[in-house]
Design a protein around this motif. Structure first.
Motif, PDB file in Angstrom:
ATOM      1  N   ASP A   1      -4.355  -5.670  -4.678  1.00 62.76           N
ATOM      2  CA  ASP A   1      -5.692  -6.276  -4.612  1.00 62.76           C
ATOM      3  C   ASP A   1      -5.859  -7.243  -3.436  1.00 62.76           C
ATOM      4  O   ASP A   1      -6.923  -7.325  -2.832  1.00 62.76           O
ATOM      5  CB  ASP A   1      -5.996  -7.015  -5.916  1.00 62.76           C
ATOM      6  N   SER A   2      -4.799  -7.966  -3.108  1.00 65.31           N
ATOM      7  CA  SER A   2      -4.917  -9.013  -2.087  1.00 65.31           C
ATOM      8  C   SER A   2      -5.177  -8.486  -0.680  1.00 65.31           C
ATOM      9  O   SER A   2      -5.544  -9.255   0.207  1.00 65.31           O
ATOM     10  CB  SER A   2      -3.661  -9.881  -2.083  1.00 65.31           C
TER      11      SER A   2
ATOM     12  N   ALA B   1       0.856  -1.186   0.000  1.00 68.57           N
ATOM     13  CA  ALA B   1       0.000   0.000   0.000  1.00 68.57           C
ATOM     14  C   ALA B   1       0.889   1.232   0.000  1.00 68.57           C
ATOM     15  O   ALA B   1       2.023   1.185   0.482  1.00 68.57           O
ATOM     16  CB  ALA B   1      -0.925   0.018   1.216  1.00 68.57           C
TER      17      ALA B   1
ATOM     18  N   THR C   1      -4.538   7.077  -1.506  1.00 72.69           N
ATOM     19  CA  THR C   1      -4.008   5.754  -1.187  1.00 72.69           C
ATOM     20  C   THR C   1      -4.152   4.781  -2.346  1.00 72.69           C
ATOM     21  O   THR C   1      -5.039   4.926  -3.195  1.00 72.69           O
ATOM     22  CB  THR C   1      -4.720   5.165   0.041  1.00 72.69           C
ATOM     23  N   THR C   2      -3.273   3.797  -2.373  1.00 75.13           N
ATOM     24  CA  THR C   2      -3.373   2.672  -3.295  1.00 75.13           C
ATOM     25  C   THR C   2      -3.098   1.393  -2.510  1.00 75.13           C
ATOM     26  O   THR C   2      -2.342   1.416  -1.520  1.00 75.13           O
ATOM     27  CB  THR C   2      -2.376   2.766  -4.457  1.00 75.13           C
ATOM     28  N   TYR C   3      -3.706   0.296  -2.936  1.00 76.44           N
ATOM     29  CA  TYR C   3      -3.526  -0.994  -2.289  1.00 76.44           C
ATOM     30  C   TYR C   3      -3.364  -2.082  -3.348  1.00 76.44           C
ATOM     31  O   TYR C   3      -3.980  -2.029  -4.404  1.00 76.44           O
ATOM     32  CB  TYR C   3      -4.745  -1.354  -1.438  1.00 76.44           C
TER      33      TYR C   3
ATOM     34  N   LYS D   1      -6.959  -5.358  -0.187  1.00 79.02           N
ATOM     35  CA  LYS D   1      -8.063  -4.398  -0.204  1.00 79.02           C
ATOM     36  C   LYS D   1      -9.202  -4.885   0.705  1.00 79.02           C
ATOM     37  O   LYS D   1      -9.586  -6.040   0.671  1.00 79.02           O
ATOM     38  CB  LYS D   1      -8.574  -4.211  -1.628  1.00 79.02           C
ATOM     39  N   GLY D   2      -9.718  -3.959   1.512  1.00 78.59           N
ATOM     40  CA  GLY D   2     -10.785  -4.300   2.444  1.00 78.59           C
ATOM     41  C   GLY D   2     -10.298  -4.853   3.765  1.00 78.59           C
ATOM     42  O   GLY D   2     -11.089  -5.004   4.704  1.00 78.59           O
ATOM     43  N   ARG D   3      -9.011  -5.206   3.856  1.00 77.72           N
ATOM     44  CA  ARG D   3      -8.457  -5.756   5.103  1.00 77.72           C
ATOM     45  C   ARG D   3      -7.419  -4.836   5.726  1.00 77.72           C
ATOM     46  O   ARG D   3      -7.315  -4.754   6.945  1.00 77.72           O
ATOM     47  CB  ARG D   3      -7.825  -7.124   4.843  1.00 77.72           C
TER      48      ARG D   3
ATOM     49  N   THR E   1      -5.499  -0.986   6.067  1.00 75.20           N
ATOM     50  CA  THR E   1      -5.713   0.456   5.923  1.00 75.20           C
ATOM     51  C   THR E   1      -4.406   1.187   6.194  1.00 75.20           C
ATOM     52  O   THR E   1      -3.813   1.023   7.264  1.00 75.20           O
ATOM     53  CB  THR E   1      -6.785   0.954   6.885  1.00 75.20           C
TER      54      THR E   1
END
Length: 120
Positions: A61-62, A49, A57-59, A64-66, A68
């Motif tokens: 894919d693996s 990230a 921000t960028t993340y 994302k949602g977990r 921050t």
């Protein structure tokens, strides 16, 4: 001398949480983009990230949602809140930052790395 110091790694069970911190210290003018990378055994280091100074921000894919990513510009510190951790998140996590010195030159710096192990 500019340093990035990480903290917060450790051993956690699957589904658990950890919070990593990275603090920039030394003499410089401004911290620009900051990012977390990780390197698992036998794999190349890759971006997890990143966050700009204005908090875009960028993340990967693996995560994302977990995970921050956040930062406190006044403290020159970045954080990574990691929730719902999985065994595949196990790696050494490295902090990276683009830092502008007082002579207005900008270059990347790396922290020493902190181990995150997700295992039951």
């Amino acid at each position: 001398q500019v340093q990035l110091v990480e903290s917060g790694g450790g051993l956690v069970q699957p589904g658990g949480s950890l919070r990593l911190s990275c603090a920039a210290s030394g003499t410089f003018w401004r911290v620009l983009v900051m990012g977390w990378y990780r390197e698992a055994p036998g794999k190349q280091r890759g971006l997890v990230a990143s966050i700009t100074r204005d908090r875009s921000t960028t993340y990967v894919d693996s995560v994302k949602g977990r995970f921050t990513i956040s930062r406190d510009n006044a403290k020159n510190t970045m954080y990574l809140q990691m929730n719902s951790l999985k065994p595949e998140d196990t790696a050494v996590y490295y902090c990276n930052a683009e830092i502008t010195s007082r002579d207005i030159s900008t270059k990347p710096y790396w922290g020493q790395g902190t181990q995150v192990t997700v295992s039951s």
